[in-house]
Motif scaffolding. Structure first.
Motif, short mmCIF file in Angstrom:
data_model
loop_
_atom_site.label_atom_id
_atom_site.label_comp_id
_atom_site.label_asym_id
_atom_site.label_seq_id
_atom_site.Cartn_x
_atom_site.Cartn_y
_atom_site.Cartn_z
N CYS A 1 0.85 -1.19 0.00
CA CYS A 1 0.00 0.00 0.00
C CYS A 1 0.89 1.24 0.00
N VAL A 2 0.44 2.24 -0.72
CA VAL A 2 1.09 3.55 -0.68
C VAL A 2 0.02 4.53 -0.20
N GLY A 3 0.24 5.08 1.00
CA GLY A 3 -0.74 5.99 1.59
C GLY A 3 -0.20 7.39 1.72
N ILE A 4 -1.03 8.37 1.41
CA ILE A 4 -0.65 9.78 1.52
C ILE A 4 -1.62 10.49 2.46
N ASN A 5 -1.07 11.22 3.41
CA ASN A 5 -1.88 11.95 4.38
C ASN A 5 -1.44 13.41 4.35
N TRP A 6 -2.39 14.34 4.23
CA TRP A 6 -2.00 15.75 4.16
C TRP A 6 -3.08 16.66 4.73
N GLY A 7 -2.68 17.90 5.00
CA GLY A 7 -3.60 18.85 5.62
C GLY A 7 -3.91 20.03 4.72
N ALA A 8 -4.96 20.74 5.08
CA ALA A 8 -5.35 21.96 4.37
C ALA A 8 -4.43 23.10 4.79
N ILE A 9 -4.27 24.08 3.90
CA ILE A 9 -3.41 25.23 4.17
C ILE A 9 -4.17 26.24 5.03
N GLY B 1 -8.86 33.38 10.61
CA GLY B 1 -8.19 32.63 9.55
C GLY B 1 -9.12 31.64 8.87
N THR B 2 -8.77 31.24 7.67
CA THR B 2 -9.57 30.26 6.93
C THR B 2 -8.68 29.11 6.50
N LYS B 3 -9.31 28.04 6.06
CA LYS B 3 -8.59 26.87 5.57
C LYS B 3 -8.76 26.78 4.06
N GLU B 4 -7.64 26.53 3.38
CA GLU B 4 -7.68 26.36 1.93
C GLU B 4 -7.49 24.88 1.62
N ALA B 5 -8.47 24.29 0.94
CA ALA B 5 -8.39 22.87 0.62
C ALA B 5 -7.18 22.58 -0.27
N VAL B 6 -6.56 21.43 -0.07
CA VAL B 6 -5.39 21.02 -0.85
C VAL B 6 -5.72 19.72 -1.58
N ASP B 7 -5.47 19.69 -2.88
CA ASP B 7 -5.77 18.51 -3.70
C ASP B 7 -4.46 17.89 -4.18
#
Length: 204
Positions: free
Chosen positions: A25-33, A43-49
Motif C-alpha cells: 500500500c502507498v498511503g498519503i496523508n496531508w492537511g489543508a493550508i 483565519g480560513t482553511k484552503e483545501a489542498v488537492d
C-alpha cells in the motif's frame, strides 16, 4: 519492525521469515493550508488537492498503464486507487491516509517489470506551503499497516519547497524478484503526464 528507508535506498521485498511480499500500500496523508486573517484573526482553511498515481512499465520501459483518480483500477485489477481526495484534512491531522493505492504482486500482469508511484499537486499548491504531508509505503491493507518500508515527510522537507510534483518510489523486478527503490525526489514537472515522462527518462 519498520525499515526506515533513506532516500535512494534499495531493498528486496522479503519479510524476516523469508516469505515474499504480496500486497503493498502507498498511503498519503496531508492537511489543508491555513490562511491567517488580518492581525491573525479569522483565519480560513484552503483545501489542498494532492494526487497519488501509479505508472506501470514493461521491461523495455514502455508505459503500459497509469492508475490515478481518473482510472481507479488497472486492467488486471492488481492496482487499485481509493479515490480522489480534493481537500486534505480540513480539521487537522486525523492520522488516516487521504489516498491509498494498493498493489497485489500475485495478480500483476507478468509483462509489468517497473511500478512507479508519483505525487502531484493538482492545483499547483507548493508542497512547502502544506502544513503536513506524509507518505508511507507499507505492507498491509488500506485499513491495516503491517510493516512500513518507506516514509517521507514532504511538508517539512526543505528540498520539496517550491515543487508540485515528486517521484515517491519504484518497485522493479530483477532476476525474478521484486525490489523497491525509495526515490523521494521532487521534480520540476507540473502535470502527471510530465512526471510519468520524467520517471521513464531518469528513474527506470
Amino acid at each position: 519492525m519498520a525499515i526506515n528507508l533513506q532516500k535512494g535506498q534499495r531493498i528486496s521485498l522479503e519479510k524476516t521469515n523469508g516469505a515474499k511480499l504480496q500486497n503493498i500500500c502507498v498511503g498519503i496523508n496531508w492537511g489543508a493550508i491555513e490562511k491567517k486573517g488580518f492581525f491573525g484573526f479569522g483565519g480560513t482553511k484552503e483545501a489542498v488537492d494532492l494526487d497519488a498515481s501509479c505508472a506501470l512499465f514493461d521491461e523495455n520501459k514502455a508505459l503500459k498503464e497509469v492508475v490515478y483518480f481518473g482510472n481507479l483500477k488497472s486492467k488486471d485489477q492488481s492496482v487499485r486507487h481509493s479515490g480522489d481526495d480534493l481537500t486534505g484534512d480540513m480539521d487537522g491531522d486525523d492520522g488516516l491516509d487521504n489516498e491509498v493505492i494498493t498493489l497485489d504482486f500475485s495478480t500483476l500482469n507478468p509483462a509489468v517489470k517497473h511500478v512507479a508511484f508519483v505525487l502531484n499537486s493538482f492545483r499547483g499548491q507548493d508542497f512547502g506551503t502544506i502544513p503536513f504531508a506524509s507518505i508511507r509505503i507499507y505492507e498491509g491493507t488500506p485499513k491495516r499497516v503491517n510493516e512500513v518500508f518507506a516514509k517521507y515527510d514532504i511538508a517539512n522537507g526543505s528540498g520539496f519547497a517550491g515543487h508540485v510534483s515528486m517521484v515517491m518510489g519504484i518497485f522493479y523486478q530483477k532476476n525474478g524478484e521484486w525490489k523497491f527503490n525509495a526515490i523521494g525526489e521532487p521534480t520540476k514537472d507540473k502535470k502527471l503526464e510530465e512526471t510519468v515522462n520524467t520517471v521513464m527518462k531518469n528513474f527506470l
